[in-house]
Scaffold this motif. Sequence first.
Motif, short mmCIF file in Angstrom:
data_model
loop_
_atom_site.label_atom_id
_atom_site.label_comp_id
_atom_site.label_asym_id
_atom_site.label_seq_id
_atom_site.Cartn_x
_atom_site.Cartn_y
_atom_site.Cartn_z
N THR A 9 51.80 24.76 17.00
CA THR A 9 51.33 23.38 16.85
C THR A 9 52.51 22.43 17.05
O THR A 9 53.68 22.81 16.90
N TYR A 10 52.18 21.19 17.38
CA TYR A 10 53.24 20.19 17.54
C TYR A 10 53.98 19.96 16.23
O TYR A 10 55.18 19.67 16.22
N ARG A 11 53.27 20.10 15.10
CA ARG A 11 53.92 19.93 13.80
C ARG A 11 55.05 20.95 13.64
O ARG A 11 56.14 20.62 13.16
N VAL A 13 56.75 22.45 16.03
CA VAL A 13 57.82 22.17 16.98
C VAL A 13 58.69 21.02 16.50
O VAL A 13 59.93 21.11 16.46
N PHE A 14 58.06 19.92 16.10
CA PHE A 14 58.83 18.74 15.71
C PHE A 14 59.38 18.84 14.30
O PHE A 14 60.17 17.98 13.88
N ARG A 20 63.98 17.81 17.62
CA ARG A 20 63.70 16.38 17.58
C ARG A 20 64.84 15.59 18.21
O ARG A 20 64.62 14.69 19.02
N LEU A 142 55.64 25.87 23.48
CA LEU A 142 55.08 24.54 23.26
C LEU A 142 56.18 23.48 23.33
O LEU A 142 55.95 22.37 23.82
N GLY A 143 57.37 23.83 22.87
CA GLY A 143 58.50 22.91 22.99
C GLY A 143 58.82 22.61 24.44
O GLY A 143 59.11 21.47 24.81
N VAL A 146 56.13 20.21 25.68
CA VAL A 146 56.38 18.83 25.26
C VAL A 146 57.52 18.23 26.07
O VAL A 146 57.47 17.06 26.47
N PHE A 277 49.68 19.49 28.40
CA PHE A 277 49.12 19.25 27.07
C PHE A 277 48.01 20.26 26.75
O PHE A 277 48.01 20.89 25.70
N ARG A 281 48.77 23.35 24.20
CA ARG A 281 48.23 23.19 22.85
C ARG A 281 46.99 24.04 22.58
O ARG A 281 46.78 24.53 21.47
#
Length: 400
Positions: A9-11, A13-14, A20, A142-143, A146, A277, A281
């Motif tokens: 999930t993006y959560r 990754v970030f 970041r 996923l990174g 993005v 995307f 995802r």
Amino acid sequence: MTVADRPATYREVFAERSFRALFVARTLAIGAMSLQIFALSVLVYAGTGSPLLSALAFGAGFLPQVVGGLLLGSLTDRLRPRPLIVAGYAVEALLAAALGLLDLPVAVSLTLVAVIACGTPVFAGAAARVIAERLAGDAYVLGRSVSNMSSSAAQLLGLAGGGVAVAAVGPRPALLFAAGCHVLAAAVVRFGLPATARPAAPAQERAGAVRDSWTGAVALLSDRTIRRLLLAQWLPSAFVAGAEALLVAYGAGRGFPAGTGAVLMGAPAVGMLLGNFVAGRFLRPTLRERAAPAFVVVLGTPLIALLATPSLPVLVGLLVVAGTGFAFGLGLQRAFLAAAPQDRRGQLFALFSTGMMALQGIGPVVLGAVAELSTPALAIAVAGVATVLVAPSLRRLRSV
């Protein structure tokens, strides 16, 4: 669905601080570089009236990266990443400031751009190594997704902002703004990236940097799996870059309104955003990997359809669909990372960046020559066919 096959999930990754910081810095730097390239091209053309020199200003920062990737690539594993990345952005800032403040001869300006470009694969490889070390499993893929999306968006915004900035204040102030963005990128890395990372291979354990870089590059390219994974990522991008370089000529030949070329060139970037995307995802890692050959077919097939002279709305739609095919690269990332030697991981990323830039510079030249001998539509279709022909090799890679 197994845990290993669960999409990240993006959560996740970030949540990683290093990602970041590098994400923000890279986005700023790519936008600044796009602005810098555009402003320098305008500045050179205004001073010389030469389309050739203006084109050289646009592309001077790409091909020299081959030298840096092959002869300096080992520095990504020999030096600490944070100071190396900060130094890279700082040097880019100095270059943009010099181009904006000093009335340099064109030859000197282009030489400076080419010299600084030699270091680009080293800085990019160091950043990629940090991300590979900090993000595990599908979070890494996923990174990368993005990062690809932000690169497309930053390039579009940089070019669009460059046009506005140059029109509003002129090329020199625009170059100074680009320098400021590079300084900000350096500050983000300096204060946002933890200083805990160590060199993958201490310099004292290896030969000189140039010799070690060349030896490492030869060793990496001699590995059959790595070589095939590199080519599988390089070739489709090179073919499509060549096709995109002909879209302005194609649009003019079709009699489309002035300015349509910018829309056509931006359409694949929009598709790339969408494709990365959705695939990054919502597709499971194993499904993403099985779908990689199909994505390559999607990348190339719409280009062949340009021979049918579609209407402008259909043409834009075809190019957006083609851009979604760039998601094929996500299906190769786990295998690519697994094939990377631990002590040469940064150099492999630098080598990947080097080949990507070099072939994306060569692709337009080759397909431009085909267009000169035939038509832009036929040359674009040739690029589409060549792209589709890469798909079977991706199927074979799954069994390697």
